[in-house]
Design an enzyme around this catalytic site. Structure first.
Site, mmCIF file in Angstrom:
data_model
loop_
_atom_site.group_PDB
_atom_site.id
_atom_site.type_symbol
_atom_site.label_atom_id
_atom_site.label_comp_id
_atom_site.label_asym_id
_atom_site.label_seq_id
_atom_site.Cartn_x
_atom_site.Cartn_y
_atom_site.Cartn_z
ATOM 1 N N ASN A 8 -73.290 -5.690 144.837
ATOM 2 C CA ASN A 8 -73.140 -6.271 143.618
ATOM 3 C C ASN A 8 -71.932 -7.038 143.745
ATOM 4 O O ASN A 8 -70.680 -6.500 143.764
ATOM 5 C CB ASN A 8 -72.844 -4.906 142.637
ATOM 6 C CG ASN A 8 -72.580 -5.442 141.242
ATOM 7 O OD1 ASN A 8 -72.660 -6.617 141.011
ATOM 8 N ND2 ASN A 8 -72.058 -4.582 140.599
ATOM 9 N N TRP A 9 -72.015 -8.430 143.317
ATOM 10 C CA TRP A 9 -70.764 -9.187 143.377
ATOM 11 C C TRP A 9 -70.219 -9.148 142.160
ATOM 12 O O TRP A 9 -68.975 -9.909 142.365
ATOM 13 C CB TRP A 9 -71.487 -10.928 143.761
ATOM 14 C CG TRP A 9 -72.109 -11.137 145.016
ATOM 15 C CD1 TRP A 9 -72.025 -10.381 146.163
ATOM 16 C CD2 TRP A 9 -72.688 -12.342 145.076
ATOM 17 N NE1 TRP A 9 -72.846 -11.322 146.989
ATOM 18 C CE2 TRP A 9 -73.332 -12.391 146.388
ATOM 19 C CE3 TRP A 9 -73.145 -13.409 144.350
ATOM 20 C CZ2 TRP A 9 -73.898 -13.497 146.982
ATOM 21 C CZ3 TRP A 9 -73.789 -14.421 144.744
ATOM 22 C CH2 TRP A 9 -74.154 -14.512 146.276
ATOM 23 N N LYS A 10 -70.611 -8.572 141.023
ATOM 24 C CA LYS A 10 -69.930 -8.467 139.836
ATOM 25 C C LYS A 10 -69.818 -9.916 139.371
ATOM 26 O O LYS A 10 -70.520 -10.885 139.726
ATOM 27 C CB LYS A 10 -68.747 -7.710 139.973
ATOM 28 C CG LYS A 10 -69.045 -6.212 140.669
ATOM 29 C CD LYS A 10 -67.965 -5.407 140.227
ATOM 30 C CE LYS A 10 -68.462 -3.985 140.912
ATOM 31 N NZ LYS A 10 -67.390 -2.967 140.726
ATOM 32 N N HIS A 94 -74.387 -0.843 134.329
ATOM 33 C CA HIS A 94 -73.320 -0.715 135.176
ATOM 34 C C HIS A 94 -72.213 0.017 134.263
ATOM 35 O O HIS A 94 -71.872 -0.459 133.181
ATOM 36 C CB HIS A 94 -72.783 -1.942 135.767
ATOM 37 C CG HIS A 94 -71.959 -1.664 137.121
ATOM 38 N ND1 HIS A 94 -70.618 -1.557 136.723
ATOM 39 C CD2 HIS A 94 -72.089 -1.665 138.255
ATOM 40 C CE1 HIS A 94 -69.825 -1.473 137.699
ATOM 41 N NE2 HIS A 94 -70.907 -1.376 138.684
ATOM 42 N N GLU A 96 -69.137 -0.898 134.040
ATOM 43 C CA GLU A 96 -68.298 -1.943 133.583
ATOM 44 C C GLU A 96 -69.047 -2.579 132.334
ATOM 45 O O GLU A 96 -68.117 -2.590 131.336
ATOM 46 C CB GLU A 96 -67.942 -2.959 134.845
ATOM 47 C CG GLU A 96 -67.193 -2.241 135.785
ATOM 48 C CD GLU A 96 -67.310 -3.082 137.232
ATOM 49 O OE1 GLU A 96 -68.067 -4.149 137.112
ATOM 50 O OE2 GLU A 96 -66.643 -2.337 137.942
ATOM 51 N N GLU A 167 -72.872 6.130 140.361
ATOM 52 C CA GLU A 167 -71.350 5.397 140.485
ATOM 53 C C GLU A 167 -70.332 6.164 139.703
ATOM 54 O O GLU A 167 -70.027 5.846 138.485
ATOM 55 C CB GLU A 167 -71.416 4.171 140.025
ATOM 56 C CG GLU A 167 -72.424 3.127 140.962
ATOM 57 C CD GLU A 167 -72.217 1.684 141.156
ATOM 58 O OE1 GLU A 167 -71.747 1.272 142.099
ATOM 59 O OE2 GLU A 167 -71.860 1.201 139.995
ATOM 60 N N GLY A 173 -63.832 0.630 142.889
ATOM 61 C CA GLY A 173 -62.771 -0.439 143.066
ATOM 62 C C GLY A 173 -61.372 0.179 143.188
ATOM 63 O O GLY A 173 -60.478 -0.218 143.200
ATOM 64 N N SER A 212 -66.346 2.197 146.096
ATOM 65 C CA SER A 212 -65.468 2.369 147.192
ATOM 66 C C SER A 212 -66.080 2.642 148.568
ATOM 67 O O SER A 212 -65.486 2.975 149.340
ATOM 68 C CB SER A 212 -64.366 3.049 146.999
ATOM 69 O OG SER A 212 -63.377 2.850 145.850
ATOM 70 N N GLY A 233 -69.682 -2.918 145.939
ATOM 71 C CA GLY A 233 -68.814 -3.968 145.300
ATOM 72 C C GLY A 233 -67.993 -4.888 146.023
ATOM 73 O O GLY A 233 -68.627 -5.734 146.648
HETATM 74 P P1 13P Z 1 -66.884 -1.110 144.802
HETATM 75 O O1 13P Z 1 -67.514 -0.957 145.856
HETATM 76 O O2 13P Z 1 -65.822 -2.398 144.649
HETATM 77 O O3 13P Z 1 -65.869 0.175 144.620
HETATM 78 O O4 13P Z 1 -67.740 -1.211 143.366
HETATM 79 C C1 13P Z 1 -68.652 -0.448 143.338
HETATM 80 C C2 13P Z 1 -69.582 -0.957 142.396
HETATM 81 O O5 13P Z 1 -69.454 -0.783 141.166
HETATM 82 C C3 13P Z 1 -70.941 -1.565 142.648
HETATM 83 O O6 13P Z 1 -71.821 -1.673 141.696
#
Ligand code: 13P
Length: 252
Positions: A8-10, A94, A96, A167, A173, A212, A233
């Site tokens: 997931n590049w966000k 998600h 976020e 998640e 993150g 993470s 991520g």
């Molecule tokens: P990270 O791998 O940066 O912790 O993010 C996880 C995430 O939210 C994937 O959707």
């Protein structure tokens, strides 16, 4: 069950960088026994699709959708539009988006069902905040997030069968990965809730972990019972490093 790894590049990579990522990733040697996907920003889907060419890997997905296919919904993108990119999957809910855009369980549920109607696999994200975990509410929160989608009429079979992504918000993150054992408890509760609602075929619904995950800890998750894959991520932003992660996922 085959394992799944989804990048997931966000909010990273417009069309130019997305195309370069896909071309670089196509040069990576990848395990054949894992389903690998990448969730791309809307504006970069066309570039990612054309850079992918005839290559079947990675599967392409989006990071969100609206619940209607068209109409007076300024700025939104619906499943019928996404389908034109021949996507395999789309993330919904998600944390976020729940946190910064105010998405509710009901909205997430409507999005997941709309995707299924268009033949796109929803990857439904659930997970508790740090405060909820500290209060001992992890399973209650996750079950409620799941119950909302089930109540809307989620279908568990066919090409648009769902993936559930657990998640924990506090692990995203932060470098504070939830241990495989801690995650397993929640994954088991998710599998149990699905089997209770849909019967034993629902044990085939993949429940993947995100938060993470990196090349050093990925194998721990994938060797833990009830963890059917991972959602990545930051460790997916470099295509070569993501290739290393994919190769490290399952011991030879
Ligand atoms: P990270 O791998 O940066 O912790 O993010 C996880 C995430 O939210 C994937 O959707």
């Amino acid at each position: 069950m085959r394992k799944t790894i989804i990048a997931n590049w966000k909010m990273h990579y417009g069309p130019v960088k997305a195309g370069a990522w896909i071309r670089a990733f196509r040069r990576e040697r990848l395990p054949k026994n894992i389903d690998i996907g990448v969730a791309v920003p809307f504006v970069s889907l066309a570039a990612a699709r054309s850079s992918l060419g005839r290559a079947g890997v990675p599967n392409l997905g989006a990071q969100d959708t609206f619940w209607a296919n068209e109409g007076a919904f300024t700025g939104e993108i619906g499943p019928a539009m996404l389908k034109e990119f021949a996507l395999s999957f789309c993330l919904v809910g998600h944390s976020e988006r729940r946190q910064y855009l105010g998405e509710t369980d009901e909205m997430v549920a409507k999005k997941a069902i709309a995707l299924q109607k268009s033949g796109i696999r929803p990857v439904i994200c659930v997970g508790e905040t740090e405060a909820q975990r500290k209060k001992g509410e992890t399973l209650k929160v996750v079950r409620a997030q799941l119950a909302a989608v089930i109540a809307e009429g989620l279908k568990i079979d066919g090409p648009a069968s769902p993936i559930i992504a657990y998640e924990p918000v506090w692990a995203i993150g932060t470098g504070k990965a939830c241990s495989g054992q801690e995650a397993m408890v929640v994954h088991e509760a998710i599998h149990d809730a699905l089997v209770k609602k849909f019967g034993k075929e629902a044990s085939e619904i993949p429940v993947i972990y995100g938060g993470s995950v990196d090349p050093r800890n990925v194998a721990e998750y994938l060797s833990t019972t009830h963890i059917d894959g991972v959602l990545i991520g930051s460790a997916s932003l470099d295509p070569r490093a993501f290739g290393v992660l994919c190769r490290a996922a399952l011991p030879a």
